[in-house]
Design a protein around this motif. Structure first.
Motif, mmCIF file in Angstrom:
data_model
loop_
_atom_site.group_PDB
_atom_site.id
_atom_site.type_symbol
_atom_site.label_atom_id
_atom_site.label_comp_id
_atom_site.label_asym_id
_atom_site.label_seq_id
_atom_site.Cartn_x
_atom_site.Cartn_y
_atom_site.Cartn_z
ATOM 1 N N SER A 57 -44.740 59.735 45.831
ATOM 2 C CA SER A 57 -44.174 59.100 44.642
ATOM 3 C C SER A 57 -42.706 59.442 44.551
ATOM 4 N N PHE A 58 -41.922 58.538 44.010
ATOM 5 C CA PHE A 58 -40.543 58.876 43.663
ATOM 6 C C PHE A 58 -40.204 58.137 42.370
ATOM 7 N N GLY A 59 -38.928 58.158 41.973
ATOM 8 C CA GLY A 59 -38.564 57.471 40.731
ATOM 9 C C GLY A 59 -39.182 58.149 39.514
ATOM 10 N N CYS A 62 -41.952 60.868 38.920
ATOM 11 C CA CYS A 62 -41.809 62.300 39.195
ATOM 12 C C CYS A 62 -40.402 62.853 38.999
ATOM 13 N N ASN A 63 -39.530 62.139 38.302
ATOM 14 C CA ASN A 63 -38.228 62.755 38.005
ATOM 15 C C ASN A 63 -38.170 63.273 36.562
ATOM 16 N N SER A 64 -39.303 63.224 35.876
ATOM 17 C CA SER A 64 -39.480 63.670 34.485
ATOM 18 C C SER A 64 -38.851 62.719 33.462
ATOM 19 N N ASN A 69 -46.423 53.531 30.765
ATOM 20 C CA ASN A 69 -46.494 52.243 31.479
ATOM 21 C C ASN A 69 -45.300 51.943 32.383
ATOM 22 N N SER A 70 -44.579 52.989 32.804
ATOM 23 C CA SER A 70 -43.524 52.764 33.806
ATOM 24 C C SER A 70 -44.178 52.263 35.088
ATOM 25 N N ASP A 71 -43.399 51.533 35.893
ATOM 26 C CA ASP A 71 -43.951 51.135 37.184
ATOM 27 C C ASP A 71 -44.092 52.379 38.059
ATOM 28 N N MET A 72 -44.758 52.207 39.190
ATOM 29 C CA MET A 72 -44.956 53.327 40.109
ATOM 30 C C MET A 72 -44.141 53.037 41.359
ATOM 31 N N GLU A 144 -35.067 62.357 47.919
ATOM 32 C CA GLU A 144 -34.061 63.385 47.638
ATOM 33 C C GLU A 144 -33.347 63.118 46.314
ATOM 34 N N ASN A 145 -32.981 61.846 46.039
ATOM 35 C CA ASN A 145 -32.273 61.636 44.767
ATOM 36 C C ASN A 145 -33.221 61.821 43.573
ATOM 37 N N THR A 146 -34.510 61.579 43.792
ATOM 38 C CA THR A 146 -35.493 61.855 42.737
ATOM 39 C C THR A 146 -35.541 63.364 42.449
ATOM 40 N N LEU A 167 -32.168 56.798 26.002
ATOM 41 C CA LEU A 167 -31.238 55.750 26.462
ATOM 42 C C LEU A 167 -31.943 54.716 27.341
ATOM 43 N N LYS A 168 -32.977 55.142 28.081
ATOM 44 C CA LYS A 168 -33.756 54.155 28.841
ATOM 45 C C LYS A 168 -34.459 53.177 27.900
ATOM 46 N N VAL A 169 -35.058 53.723 26.847
ATOM 47 C CA VAL A 169 -35.757 52.850 25.888
ATOM 48 C C VAL A 169 -34.741 51.918 25.208
ATOM 49 N N ALA A 171 -31.863 50.918 26.312
ATOM 50 C CA ALA A 171 -31.356 49.908 27.251
ATOM 51 C C ALA A 171 -32.388 48.804 27.486
ATOM 52 N N LYS A 172 -33.671 49.163 27.511
ATOM 53 C CA LYS A 172 -34.717 48.147 27.689
ATOM 54 C C LYS A 172 -34.782 47.244 26.463
ATOM 55 N N ARG A 173 -34.781 47.882 25.272
ATOM 56 C CA ARG A 173 -34.897 47.083 24.042
ATOM 57 C C ARG A 173 -33.680 46.187 23.848
ATOM 58 N N SER A 185 -29.864 49.198 36.451
ATOM 59 C CA SER A 185 -31.183 49.779 36.724
ATOM 60 C C SER A 185 -31.335 51.061 35.907
ATOM 61 N N SER A 186 -32.564 51.511 35.757
ATOM 62 C CA SER A 186 -32.800 52.787 35.062
ATOM 63 C C SER A 186 -32.099 53.917 35.798
ATOM 64 N N TYR A 187 -32.106 53.830 37.102
ATOM 65 C CA TYR A 187 -31.451 54.851 37.928
ATOM 66 C C TYR A 187 -29.954 54.912 37.581
ATOM 67 N N GLY A 188 -29.318 53.766 37.433
ATOM 68 C CA GLY A 188 -27.905 53.712 37.067
ATOM 69 C C GLY A 188 -27.651 54.331 35.691
ATOM 70 N N THR A 315 -21.355 55.444 49.892
ATOM 71 C CA THR A 315 -20.725 54.135 50.069
ATOM 72 C C THR A 315 -21.451 53.064 49.259
ATOM 73 N N TYR A 316 -22.486 53.494 48.522
ATOM 74 C CA TYR A 316 -23.346 52.546 47.834
ATOM 75 C C TYR A 316 -23.071 52.568 46.327
ATOM 76 N N ASN A 317 -22.687 51.420 45.792
ATOM 77 C CA ASN A 317 -22.470 51.308 44.349
ATOM 78 C C ASN A 317 -23.789 50.942 43.668
ATOM 79 N N ALA A 319 -24.421 50.366 40.736
ATOM 80 C CA ALA A 319 -24.282 49.339 39.688
ATOM 81 C C ALA A 319 -23.724 48.036 40.252
ATOM 82 N N ARG A 320 -23.932 47.797 41.538
ATOM 83 C CA ARG A 320 -23.362 46.571 42.141
ATOM 84 C C ARG A 320 -24.007 45.313 41.575
ATOM 85 N N THR A 321 -25.148 45.471 40.900
ATOM 86 C CA THR A 321 -25.822 44.303 40.325
ATOM 87 C C THR A 321 -25.162 43.837 39.024
HETATM 88 N N1 CTP Z 1 -33.176 53.749 43.494
HETATM 89 C C1 CTP Z 1 -32.098 53.781 44.343
HETATM 90 N N2 CTP Z 1 -31.063 52.903 44.187
HETATM 91 C C2 CTP Z 1 -31.076 51.993 43.172
HETATM 92 C C3 CTP Z 1 -32.156 51.936 42.302
HETATM 93 C C4 CTP Z 1 -33.190 52.834 42.491
HETATM 94 O O1 CTP Z 1 -32.083 54.632 45.238
HETATM 95 N N3 CTP Z 1 -30.050 51.146 43.026
HETATM 96 C C5 CTP Z 1 -34.301 54.678 43.707
HETATM 97 C C6 CTP Z 1 -34.063 56.034 43.074
HETATM 98 O O2 CTP Z 1 -34.726 56.999 43.862
HETATM 99 C C7 CTP Z 1 -34.735 55.935 41.753
HETATM 100 C C8 CTP Z 1 -35.932 55.049 42.093
HETATM 101 O O3 CTP Z 1 -35.446 54.155 43.096
HETATM 102 O O4 CTP Z 1 -35.148 57.200 41.265
HETATM 103 C C9 CTP Z 1 -36.485 54.251 40.953
HETATM 104 O O5 CTP Z 1 -35.457 53.494 40.351
HETATM 105 P P1 CTP Z 1 -35.622 52.852 38.920
HETATM 106 O O6 CTP Z 1 -36.865 52.055 38.863
HETATM 107 O O7 CTP Z 1 -34.309 52.227 38.578
HETATM 108 O O8 CTP Z 1 -35.733 54.137 38.000
HETATM 109 P P2 CTP Z 1 -36.979 54.825 37.374
HETATM 110 O O9 CTP Z 1 -36.526 56.243 37.094
HETATM 111 O O10 CTP Z 1 -38.190 54.695 38.224
HETATM 112 O O11 CTP Z 1 -37.099 54.073 35.982
HETATM 113 P P3 CTP Z 1 -38.262 53.138 35.335
HETATM 114 O O12 CTP Z 1 -39.077 54.084 34.519
HETATM 115 O O13 CTP Z 1 -37.526 52.140 34.501
HETATM 116 O O14 CTP Z 1 -39.025 52.526 36.470
#
Ligand code: CTP
Ligand code: MG
Length: 357
Positions: A57-59, A62-64, A69-72, A144-146, A167-169, A171-173, A185-188, A315-317, A319-321
Motif C-alpha cells: 500500500s502507499f498513499g 498508510c501516510n496517516s 472511504n479514501s481510495d486505495m 518512499e515519498n509515502t 485541508l484535504k477535506v 479542498a475536496k468540498r 492532487s491530495s499529494y500536492g 525534475t517533476y512538477n 502541480a503540473r496539472t
Molecule cells: N503520487 C505521486 N505523484 C503525484 C500524485 C501522487 O507520486 N503527482 C503518489 C504519492 O506517493 C502519493 C500517492 O501517489 O502519496 C497518492 O496520491 P494522492 O491520491 O494524490 O494522495 P492520497 O494521500 O492517497 O490522498 P487521497 O486520500 O485523496 O487519495
C-alpha cells in the motif's frame, strides 16, 4: 470584551473545532481491516503469476492522512531481477486473473502512460461506499515519498495530521482537488502544508528531514533509487527525543496563517515550492511557461502555473496539472478562506462549516 481576548478565544475555539471536525472523518477500524484483507487476497493471487511479487500500500492508506472511504493505492513490486516482466503485459495478466478469480469490477489499462489496473469493490456493510483501488507496477518512489510524509506526520501528529486532513477535506468540498480538472492532487496539497511548516513558519514547526545528516555514514547506493536521491532522516525515535519545535502556535493559528500566506505572500508567478530545498525560482529550475510554444499547445503552456517540486523526483512538477483557470480558482479559495477566518470572531464551528460549504 476586549477584541484581543475575543480573538484569543476564537483561536482556541478554532483549534478545538478543527480536532472535532476531523475526528469523525477518519477511517473506521472496520474499513482498515477490510482494506487489508483485500490487499492480502490480491497479493496471494498475484503471487500465482510471479512468486517474487509483493503488493504494497502507499498513499493515504498508510501516510496517516487517510480519510474515510479514501481510495486505495497499491503497487506490485517484483523482487526477482530475473523475472523480466513487461509492465503492460503484467497489468493485462493481473487484470485477467482478477476478473476470473474475484467479483471486483476490473479495468486493466495496460496502454496508459503508467500502466495500472483499476478495481472497484461493491458496497458492503463494513464499506458503505465500496472501494476504488488503483494497482501500479514497480513504482518504488511512491513508497518512499509515502514514508517521508508519514515520518513528517509522526513528528507532530496533533498539528500536522489535523492540518493536512482538514485541508484535504476543505479542498475536496471546494472542488480544488481534481488534477483531471485543472486543480491539485491530495499529494500536492499535502506537500504545500509540509512546505509551510518546514520553510515558511519561523520558528519552523517541522525540521527538514532531507537535510538532517544521517547518524551513521550511508553509502551512495543506499541513498539512491532509480537514479534519485531518496535519503531522509527516518529515525522516528531519535526525532522524538532530539527534535522539539519552539513554535507553539495552535493548529487554528497555523491554519489561518497557511491561508494568509498562500493568499498574499507566496509568489505563484515566479516561485517553486520545494520541500527539499525551500523556495526556488521557476527560472532556476527551467520551469517557466514558454509562451512561444507556437500557441498550439495549451497544455504545455499551462504546465508550470503552479510549481511544487516532488521531494525525490526533483525534475517533476507535482502541480503540473494545474491550469491557468485552476490556479485562479485555487487562489480565490485561499482568499475566501482567509476572509472567513479573519472576519468572523463568533463561533469557530460556524466558520469551519462556512469554509467547507
Ligand atoms: N503520487 C505521486 N505523484 C503525484 C500524485 C501522487 O507520486 N503527482 C503518489 C504519492 O506517493 C502519493 C500517492 O501517489 O502519496 C497518492 O496520491 P494522492 O491520491 O494524490 O494522495 P492520497 O494521500 O492517497 O490522498 P487521497 O486520500 O485523496 O487519495
Ligand atoms: Mg490516494
Amino acid at each position: 470584551m476586549h477584541p484581543g481576548v475575543l480573538h484569543r478565544r476564537f483561536l482556541s475555539d478554532l483549534s478545538t473545532s478543527l480536532f472535532s471536525f476531523v475526528l469523525p472523518l477518519l477511517p473506521t477500524s472496520e474499513e482498515l481491516t477490510i482494506k487489508e484483507e483485500v490487499r492480502t487476497l490480491i497479493e496471494k493471487l498475484i503471487k500465482t503469476i510471479e512468486p517474487s511479487a509483493r503488493l504494497l500500500s502507499f498513499g493515504s492508506s498508510c501516510n496517516s492522512f487517510g480519510l474515510r472511504n479514501s481510495d486505495m493505492d497499491l503497487v506490485v513490486l517484483i523482487d526477482d531481477p530475473e523475472a523480466g516482466l513487461d509492465s503492460s503485459l503484467f497489468v493485462q495478466m493481473i487484470g485477467d486473473l482478477l476478473e476470473r478469480e474475484t467479483n471486483f469490477d476490473v479495468k486493466p489499462l495496460p496502454k496508459a502512460r503508467i500502466p495500472i489496473i483499476k478495481l472497484n469493490l461493491a458496497a458492503s456493510p463494513g464499506l458503505p461506499f465500496g472501494i476504488a483501488c488503483d494497482i501500479g507496477i514497480e513504482n518504488r518512489l511512491a513508497i518512499e515519498n509515502t514514508r517521508l510524509l508519514l515520518t513528517y506526520a509522526t513528528i507532530d501528529p496533533a498539528r500536522v495530521r489535523t492540518l493536512v486532513l482538514f485541508l484535504k477535506v476543505w479542498a475536496k468540498r471546494r472542488r480544488i482537488n481534481s488534477p483531471y480538472r485543472g486543480t491539485l492532487s491530495s499529494y500536492g496539497i499535502t506537500l504545500m502544508v509540509l512546505y509551510f511548516l518546514v520553510h515558511v513558519k519561523q520558528p519552523p514547526v517541522l525540521p527538514n528531514l532531507q537535510r538532517i545528516a544521517p547518524v551513521r555514514p550511508i553509502t551512495e547506493e543506499e541513498m539512491m533509487l532509480e537514479g534519485r536521491n531518496v535519503y531522509f532522516f527516518d529515525d522516528v525515535e531519535m526525532l522524538r527525543q532530539e527534535w522539539s519545535s519552539v513554535n507553539f502556535e495552535s493548529v487554528g493559528e497555523l491554519l489561518i496563517d497557511f491561508f494568509r500566506y498562500f493568499s498574499h505572500d507566496f509568489q505563484f508567478n515566479t516561485m517553486v515550492l520545494s520541500l527539499r530545498a525551500g523556495p526556488l525560482t521557476k527560472e532556476s529550475k527551467g520551469w517557466t511557461n514558454d509562451i512561444d510554444v507556437g500557441g498550439l499547445n495549451e497544455m504545455a503552456r499551462d504546465r508550470n502555473r503552479l510549481c511544487i517540486e516532488d521531494p525525490f523526483e526533483i525534475t517533476y512538477n507535482v502541480a503540473r496539472t494545474v491550469t491557468k483557470d485552476g490556479l485562479y480558482t485555487i487562489r480565490g479559495e485561499f482568499m475566501r478562506a482567509t476572509r472567513i477566518l479573519t472576519q468572523r470572531h463568533d463561533r469557530a464551528v460556524l466558520a469551519l462549516a462556512e469554509l467547507c460549504r
